[in-house]
Scaffold this motif. Structure first.
Motif, PDB file in Angstrom:
ATOM      1  N   SER A  19       0.850  -1.201   0.000  1.00  0.00           N
ATOM      2  CA  SER A  19       0.000   0.000   0.000  1.00  0.00           C
ATOM      3  C   SER A  19       0.877   1.240   0.000  1.00  0.00           C
ATOM      4  N   ASP A  20       0.561   2.188  -0.866  1.00  0.00           N
ATOM      5  CA  ASP A  20       1.236   3.514  -0.891  1.00  0.00           C
ATOM      6  C   ASP A  20       2.755   3.422  -0.895  1.00  0.00           C
ATOM      7  N   ILE A  21       3.305   2.516  -1.680  1.00  0.00           N
ATOM      8  CA  ILE A  21       4.767   2.380  -1.644  1.00  0.00           C
ATOM      9  C   ILE A  21       5.413   3.441  -2.533  1.00  0.00           C
ATOM     10  N   ASP A  22       6.216   4.272  -1.911  1.00  0.00           N
ATOM     11  CA  ASP A  22       6.993   5.235  -2.669  1.00  0.00           C
ATOM     12  C   ASP A  22       8.449   5.060  -2.245  1.00  0.00           C
ATOM     13  N   LEU A  23       9.241   4.632  -3.198  1.00  0.00           N
ATOM     14  CA  LEU A  23      10.616   4.264  -2.873  1.00  0.00           C
ATOM     15  C   LEU A  23      11.538   4.857  -3.930  1.00  0.00           C
ATOM     16  N   GLN A  24      12.594   5.527  -3.475  1.00  0.00           N
ATOM     17  CA  GLN A  24      13.541   6.106  -4.427  1.00  0.00           C
ATOM     18  C   GLN A  24      14.910   5.520  -4.132  1.00  0.00           C
ATOM     19  N   ILE A  25      15.482   4.906  -5.152  1.00  0.00           N
ATOM     20  CA  ILE A  25      16.786   4.263  -4.970  1.00  0.00           C
ATOM     21  C   ILE A  25      17.825   5.073  -5.723  1.00  0.00           C
ATOM     22  N   GLU A  26      18.880   5.451  -4.999  1.00  0.00           N
ATOM     23  CA  GLU A  26      19.905   6.289  -5.613  1.00  0.00           C
ATOM     24  C   GLU A  26      20.975   5.468  -6.311  1.00  0.00           C
ATOM     25  N   GLU A  27      21.467   6.039  -7.392  1.00  0.00           N
ATOM     26  CA  GLU A  27      22.470   5.376  -8.220  1.00  0.00           C
ATOM     27  C   GLU A  27      23.735   5.047  -7.415  1.00  0.00           C
ATOM     28  N   GLY A  28      24.211   3.820  -7.583  1.00  0.00           N
ATOM     29  CA  GLY A  28      25.471   3.410  -6.958  1.00  0.00           C
ATOM     30  C   GLY A  28      25.350   3.022  -5.498  1.00  0.00           C
ATOM     31  N   LYS A  29      24.164   3.181  -4.945  1.00  0.00           N
ATOM     32  CA  LYS A  29      23.988   2.887  -3.510  1.00  0.00           C
ATOM     33  C   LYS A  29      23.471   1.469  -3.286  1.00  0.00           C
ATOM     34  N   THR A  30      23.623   1.030  -2.051  1.00  0.00           N
ATOM     35  CA  THR A  30      23.022  -0.234  -1.642  1.00  0.00           C
ATOM     36  C   THR A  30      21.870   0.103  -0.703  1.00  0.00           C
ATOM     37  N   HIS A  31      20.670  -0.265  -1.137  1.00  0.00           N
ATOM     38  CA  HIS A  31      19.459   0.080  -0.397  1.00  0.00           C
ATOM     39  C   HIS A  31      18.848  -1.215   0.130  1.00  0.00           C
ATOM     40  N   ALA A  32      18.743  -1.331   1.435  1.00  0.00           N
ATOM     41  CA  ALA A  32      18.181  -2.566   2.005  1.00  0.00           C
ATOM     42  C   ALA A  32      16.697  -2.386   2.300  1.00  0.00           C
ATOM     43  N   ILE A  33      15.959  -3.462   2.065  1.00  0.00           N
ATOM     44  CA  ILE A  33      14.545  -3.486   2.455  1.00  0.00           C
ATOM     45  C   ILE A  33      14.403  -4.596   3.490  1.00  0.00           C
ATOM     46  N   ILE A  34      13.992  -4.204   4.672  1.00  0.00           N
ATOM     47  CA  ILE A  34      13.854  -5.188   5.736  1.00  0.00           C
ATOM     48  C   ILE A  34      12.406  -5.177   6.237  1.00  0.00           C
ATOM     49  N   GLY A  35      12.071  -6.172   7.027  1.00  0.00           N
ATOM     50  CA  GLY A  35      10.723  -6.240   7.584  1.00  0.00           C
ATOM     51  C   GLY A  35      10.367  -7.669   7.913  1.00  0.00           C
ATOM     52  N   PRO A  36       9.370  -7.849   8.771  1.00  0.00           N
ATOM     53  CA  PRO A  36       8.987  -9.195   9.191  1.00  0.00           C
ATOM     54  C   PRO A  36       8.487 -10.059   8.038  1.00  0.00           C
ATOM     55  N   ASN A  37       8.375 -11.362   8.261  1.00  0.00           N
ATOM     56  CA  ASN A  37       7.811 -12.282   7.251  1.00  0.00           C
ATOM     57  C   ASN A  37       6.427 -11.791   6.837  1.00  0.00           C
ATOM     58  N   GLY A  38       6.180 -11.873   5.527  1.00  0.00           N
ATOM     59  CA  GLY A  38       4.859 -11.485   5.022  1.00  0.00           C
ATOM     60  C   GLY A  38       4.664  -9.983   4.880  1.00  0.00           C
ATOM     61  N   ALA A  39       5.742  -9.203   5.078  1.00  0.00           N
ATOM     62  CA  ALA A  39       5.622  -7.740   5.031  1.00  0.00           C
ATOM     63  C   ALA A  39       5.352  -7.215   3.620  1.00  0.00           C
ATOM     64  N   GLY A  40       5.709  -8.009   2.591  1.00  0.00           N
ATOM     65  CA  GLY A  40       5.509  -7.559   1.208  1.00  0.00           C
ATOM     66  C   GLY A  40       6.808  -7.327   0.448  1.00  0.00           C
ATOM     67  N   LYS A  41       7.931  -7.717   1.047  1.00  0.00           N
ATOM     68  CA  LYS A  41       9.243  -7.434   0.437  1.00  0.00           C
ATOM     69  C   LYS A  41       9.400  -8.117  -0.920  1.00  0.00           C
ATOM     70  N   SER A  42       9.126  -9.431  -0.981  1.00  0.00           N
ATOM     71  CA  SER A  42       9.280 -10.152  -2.255  1.00  0.00           C
ATOM     72  C   SER A  42       8.249  -9.658  -3.274  1.00  0.00           C
ATOM     73  N   THR A  43       7.060  -9.341  -2.807  1.00  0.00           N
ATOM     74  CA  THR A  43       6.026  -8.811  -3.716  1.00  0.00           C
ATOM     75  C   THR A  43       6.541  -7.529  -4.370  1.00  0.00           C
ATOM     76  N   LEU A  44       7.181  -6.689  -3.579  1.00  0.00           N
ATOM     77  CA  LEU A  44       7.718  -5.437  -4.113  1.00  0.00           C
ATOM     78  C   LEU A  44       8.756  -5.711  -5.208  1.00  0.00           C
ATOM     79  N   LEU A  45       9.668  -6.643  -4.952  1.00  0.00           N
ATOM     80  CA  LEU A  45      10.663  -6.964  -5.995  1.00  0.00           C
ATOM     81  C   LEU A  45       9.985  -7.562  -7.225  1.00  0.00           C
TER      82      LEU A  45
END
Ligand SMILES: Nc1ncnc2c1ncn2[C@@H]1O[C@H](COP(=O)(O)OP(=O)(O)OP(=O)(O)O)[C@@H](O)[C@H]1O
Ligand SMILES: [Mg+2]
Length: 256
Positions: free
Chosen positions: A26-52
């Motif tokens: 819901s309402d995901i707004d994510l900005q990833i900067e060039e050359g950076k390593t951006h981690a997405i963390i969160g509990p099981n079922g949070a939606g991380k794999s769905t986002l990828l």
């Protein structure tokens, strides 16, 4: 935060994803900067794999858009997204089990040349020598040299994941997405993987990494977004996120 939008290479804009009545994102707004390593963390079922899955085109968002390098990815097929420079290490390895480890690692480089994932034995010998050399160096870096002639299907789960990472790197992606790259690995293999990921960072590759292992997250991340219940509940530097009470609460309430 003083994030300059000029450096944003991936923008996930107002993305929602529902599965029937379930709001996975819901309402995901994510900005990833060039050359950076951006981690997405969160509990099981949070939606991380769905986002990828939404970013790589395996799932269509219910609403919103994904923009990479100025191009709208939403609506494109996974192979088209791969061709613009987005590669992904899946939560479950996708490999050629009957080929050797070395052949698996060489395959994506051949595929890049002829646009398919078939091994093309008609490629020029020069090409093949070059690709083989690069694949062998990659296997050395990732600690799989000794296994290079083994059938990929017989590798341990952790070794398969490292091999898959090497396969992705052979594509020289601009953006690498990693879904729990160290799951199932020993501490030693995890550390080898961390070192490899640091090394590719020096080459300027942008990475998004989903990870439960906080040692990996804090060793690699420039920035962290925390997902819980399909929403981003916190975002910032590792230090900011570590000290955020909302994050501690999400983890205590979740499975970890
Ligand atoms: N294809 C699908 N159909 C229906 N529900 C799904 C589907 N994929 C994911 N979900 C649900 O969406 C929610 C988010 O799942 P997701 O796999 O994205 O979580 P995750 O954060 O990657 O979890 P984990 O840490 O366990 O890998 C979960 O409730 C899951 O059951
Ligand atoms: Mg997942």
């Amino acid at each position: 935060m003083t994030t300059s939008t000029e450096n944003v290479v991936l923008h996930v804009a107002d993305v929602h994803k529902t599965f029937g009545g379930l709001h996975a994102l819901s309402d995901i707004d994510l900005q990833i900067e060039e050359g950076k390593t951006h981690a997405i963390i969160g509990p099981n079922g949070a939606g991380k794999s769905t986002l990828l899955n939404v970013v790589v085109g395996r799932l269509a968002p219910t609403r919103g858009a994904v923009v990479f390098d100025g191009k709208v990815l939403t609506g494109k097929q996974p192979h088209e997204i791969n061709q613009v420079g987005v590669a992904r290490v899946f939560q479950t390895p996708e490999i050629f089990p009957d080929l050797s480890v070395l052949q698996n690692v060489m395959a994506p480089a051949f595929a890049k040349r002829d646009g398919s994932f078939k091994l093309n034995f008609l490629s020029s010998l020069d090409d093949e020598h070059q690709i083989r050399k690069e694949a062998e160096e990659m296997l050395e870096d990732i600690g799989l040299s000794e296994q290079k002639l083994m059938k990929a299907g017989s590798l341990s789960r952790g070794d398969k994941r490292r091999m898959e990472l090497a396969m992705c790197l052979m594509q020289h992606p601009k953006l690498l997405l990693l879904d729990e790259p160290t799951a199932g690995m020993s501490r030693h293999d995890t550390n080898t993987t961390i070192e490899l990921l640091k090394k590719i960072k020096e080459r300027g590759m942008t990475k998004v990494i989903i990870e439960h292992d906080m040692h990996v997250v804090f060793s690699l991340a420039d920035k962290i977004s925390v997902l819980a219940g399909g929403r981003i509940i916190a975002e910032g530097t590792p230090e900011e996120v570590r000290n955020n009470p909302k994050v501690q609460e999400a983890y205590l309430g979740g499975a970890h």
